[in-house]
Write an enzyme that holds these catalytic residues in place. Structure first.
Site, mmCIF file in Angstrom:
data_model
loop_
_atom_site.group_PDB
_atom_site.id
_atom_site.type_symbol
_atom_site.label_atom_id
_atom_site.label_comp_id
_atom_site.label_asym_id
_atom_site.label_seq_id
_atom_site.Cartn_x
_atom_site.Cartn_y
_atom_site.Cartn_z
ATOM 1 N N LYS A 63 0.867 -1.187 0.000
ATOM 2 C CA LYS A 63 0.000 0.000 0.000
ATOM 3 C C LYS A 63 0.890 1.219 0.000
ATOM 4 C CE LYS A 63 -4.445 1.004 0.215
ATOM 5 N NZ LYS A 63 -5.554 0.170 -0.289
HETATM 6 P P1 NAD Z 1 -13.084 7.627 -2.280
HETATM 7 O O1 NAD Z 1 -12.006 8.607 -2.053
HETATM 8 O O2 NAD Z 1 -13.659 7.496 -3.642
HETATM 9 O O3 NAD Z 1 -14.285 7.890 -1.252
HETATM 10 C C1 NAD Z 1 -14.065 8.020 0.117
HETATM 11 C C2 NAD Z 1 -15.371 8.372 0.789
HETATM 12 O O4 NAD Z 1 -15.126 8.453 2.194
HETATM 13 C C3 NAD Z 1 -15.939 9.727 0.365
HETATM 14 O O5 NAD Z 1 -17.326 9.615 0.118
HETATM 15 C C4 NAD Z 1 -15.707 10.596 1.592
HETATM 16 O O6 NAD Z 1 -16.713 11.584 1.769
HETATM 17 C C5 NAD Z 1 -15.812 9.562 2.707
HETATM 18 N N1 NAD Z 1 -15.203 10.071 3.930
HETATM 19 C C6 NAD Z 1 -13.964 10.573 4.092
HETATM 20 N N2 NAD Z 1 -13.795 11.000 5.349
HETATM 21 C C7 NAD Z 1 -14.958 10.740 5.994
HETATM 22 C C8 NAD Z 1 -15.427 10.965 7.316
HETATM 23 N N3 NAD Z 1 -14.644 11.511 8.243
HETATM 24 N N4 NAD Z 1 -16.696 10.593 7.616
HETATM 25 C C9 NAD Z 1 -17.504 10.030 6.694
HETATM 26 N N5 NAD Z 1 -17.105 9.791 5.433
HETATM 27 C C10 NAD Z 1 -15.858 10.147 5.087
HETATM 28 O O7 NAD Z 1 -12.505 6.210 -1.778
HETATM 29 P P2 NAD Z 1 -12.918 4.742 -2.248
HETATM 30 O O8 NAD Z 1 -12.013 4.346 -3.339
HETATM 31 O O9 NAD Z 1 -14.388 4.681 -2.415
HETATM 32 O O10 NAD Z 1 -12.480 3.883 -0.974
HETATM 33 C C11 NAD Z 1 -13.348 3.680 0.150
HETATM 34 C C12 NAD Z 1 -12.843 2.504 0.971
HETATM 35 O O11 NAD Z 1 -12.814 1.331 0.136
HETATM 36 C C13 NAD Z 1 -11.427 2.637 1.524
HETATM 37 O O12 NAD Z 1 -11.356 1.917 2.744
HETATM 38 C C14 NAD Z 1 -10.583 1.925 0.490
HETATM 39 O O13 NAD Z 1 -9.339 1.490 1.004
HETATM 40 C C15 NAD Z 1 -11.501 0.767 0.175
HETATM 41 N N6 NAD Z 1 -11.227 0.114 -1.100
HETATM 42 C C16 NAD Z 1 -11.249 0.807 -2.275
HETATM 43 C C17 NAD Z 1 -11.008 0.153 -3.478
HETATM 44 C C18 NAD Z 1 -11.099 0.847 -4.788
HETATM 45 O O14 NAD Z 1 -11.044 0.140 -5.811
HETATM 46 N N7 NAD Z 1 -11.282 2.147 -4.853
HETATM 47 C C19 NAD Z 1 -10.692 -1.221 -3.456
HETATM 48 C C20 NAD Z 1 -10.689 -1.913 -2.236
HETATM 49 C C21 NAD Z 1 -10.955 -1.220 -1.067
#
Ligand code: NAD
Length: 441
Positions: free
Chosen positions: A127
């Protein structure tokens, strides 16, 4: 083949004492490795494997300057943690967040090792992160810091060695800048394969059909495999979401298409609720235009506390780590906690929810669709192929359903919960390969 080295049960604390490592019960990395080691004891994981998995192989930290649009200079801190590469090249996202710390990156790298082993991808776990607030920077500034970060990481990343992907705060555009920078440094004979340096690229630049929605699509496939066994029909369920970014907004749209109803959302701008259901497509448009769920006129604003206590069938965290703590868990009224985000639940909260009879579907299973389609993208790049979205979805479904079924089988065999079963399934694969390969020299 080397004989297996079996050991008595050993807690994370004993392992950390042996490694003379500092530990703190509230530290996310310590909590996560503790949970992995609990599962390790269920399968008598050899002591040497426990030791090797307890710390990442490499922790890279870089500092570099970049110029802001107003002419000023800032110094930035970037991380790449490479946890383990037994099963293949290191693989894992790049996160842009202003509060990121090394231990969070270590945790996410460890979870990638577990995730790739669980879904049987030929990858290890890594990561990366950049300590910035991407929302406070212009596109030109983001491009400059992304290119400098890629250059600073240099040969610590590579299409056969360590392959980044999007995560919180990064997207296909970020990956395009990383790939372009890396290709500019690559030898001329390697320029074609060099774009495999990252996955999650734009479709036109070597990305895969279906990658943007892949993580959420994987969540849906896991739910379709697991819910019937606990007597739940997905098409009639109410759900709530923390986070409406890539994973959250796609999960909402895909679940809505299956007949489920979105009742409440919390993101960094506020929380909203509607007793008649929130239209996932319209909300996605609102978030794209305004940056968050606050101000969405078709739902009412609620407090964070009311969000957590809203009764739903499926509660889906899809934002940052540890957003479901014990206080939240006491308020929550749901049948299933679906961990779309990485490490969203504290150990105390998980214990409380399990005692309340809530089914907890663990992150390394639920959100592994993202890395799976990343693998498909990497494979398409290597083969110079372009697969249709229907092919990607079908192959993703096979991988996700097989992983979910393996976890159910392990849970029954070891008489343990689904998180322990997911880790145990991953650890069994890792242990088998270590026993075949041995440990150098
Ligand atoms: P993103 O940046 O697209 O979205 C993040 C979201 O989190 C946003 O809606 C934001 O408003 C919200 N957020 C941030 N701070 C916050 C807070 N204090 N309170 C409430 N909401 C809050 O990110 P993503 O890619 O959707 O990733 C989300 C999760 O999924 C993470 O844990 C990431 O590691 C995991 N993940 C993502 C992927 C991927 O393909 N993008 C794959 C596996 C896991």
């Amino acid at each position: 083949m080397n004989p297996p080295q079996t050991t008595p049960r050993q807690s994370a604390r004993e392992i950390f004492d042996e490694l003379e490592e500092y530990y703190d019960e509230d530290n996310l990395y310590y909590q996560t490795i503790s949970s992995v080691l609990e599962a390790a004891d269920l399968i008598d994981l050899p002591h040497n494997v426990k030791l090797m998995l307890s710390q990442p192989k490499n922790e890279i930290m870089v500092h570099f300057p970049a110029q802001m649009d107003d002419g000023s200079w800032q110094l930035f801190k970037g991380y790449r943690v490479q946890h383990n590469n037994l099963l293949g090249p290191y693989k894992g996202g790049m996160r842009y967040h202003h509060t990121i710390k090394l231990d969070e990156v270590k945790t996410l790298a460890l979870l990638m090792t577990m995730k790739c082993a669980l879904v049987r991808l030929p990858y290890g776990g890594a990561k990366g992160a950049l300590k910035i607030d991407p929302r406070a920077m212009s596109p030109r500034e983001l491009e400059r810091v992304t290119r400098r970060l890629t250059a600073a990481l240099g040969n610590n990343i590579g299409p056969d060695y360590d392959i980044p992907a999007p995560d919180v705060g990064t997207n296909a555009q970020t990956m395009a800048w990383m790939a372009d920078t890396y290709i500019n440094f690559a030898e001329s004979s390697r320029k074609v394969t060099a774009r495999g340096i990252v996955t999650g690229k734009p479709l036109e630049f070597g990305g895969s059909a279906g990658r943007e929605k892949a993580t959420a699509q994987g969540v849906v496939f896991v739910l379709e495999t697991m819910l019937p066994g606990i007597g739940i029909d997905l098409s009639t369920q109410d759900f709530s979401l923390i986070g409406y970014g890539n994973v959250g907004s796609w999960a909402a749209r895909l679940l809505q298409a299956k007949g489920a109803r979105l009742r409440a959302v919390l993101d960094h701008t506020g929380a909203i609720f509607s007793k008649n259901g929130i239209d996932a497509e319209q909300l996605a448009t609102h978030v794209r235009e305004t940056g968050g769920v606050a101000g969405y006129s078709e739902a009412q604003a609620i407090t964070e506390s009311d969000f957590y206590s809203t009764p739903v069938d499926l509660f889906i965290p899809a934002a940052l780590e540890q957003m479901v703590d014990l206080e939240h868990a006491k308020k929550m009224q749901c049948k299933v906690l679906v961990e779309a985000a990485n490490a969203p639940t504290t150990p105390n909260a998980e214990k409380h929810l399990l005692n309340k009879g809530v089914e907890v579907l663990p992150a390394i299973l639920c959100n592994s669709g993202g890395v799976t389609v990343s693998y498909f993208e990497w494979k398409q790049n290597r083969l110079s192929e372009t697969w249709d979205e229907s092919v990607v979805d079908e192959r993703l479904k096979t991988v996700m359903c097989r992983a979910a079924e393996c976890v159910l089988e392990t849970a029954a065999r070891l008489d343990c919960n689904l998180r322990q079963a997911s880790y145990a399934t991953a650890l069994e694969r890792i242990a088998k390969v270590y026993s075949m390969r041995g440990v150098f020299p």
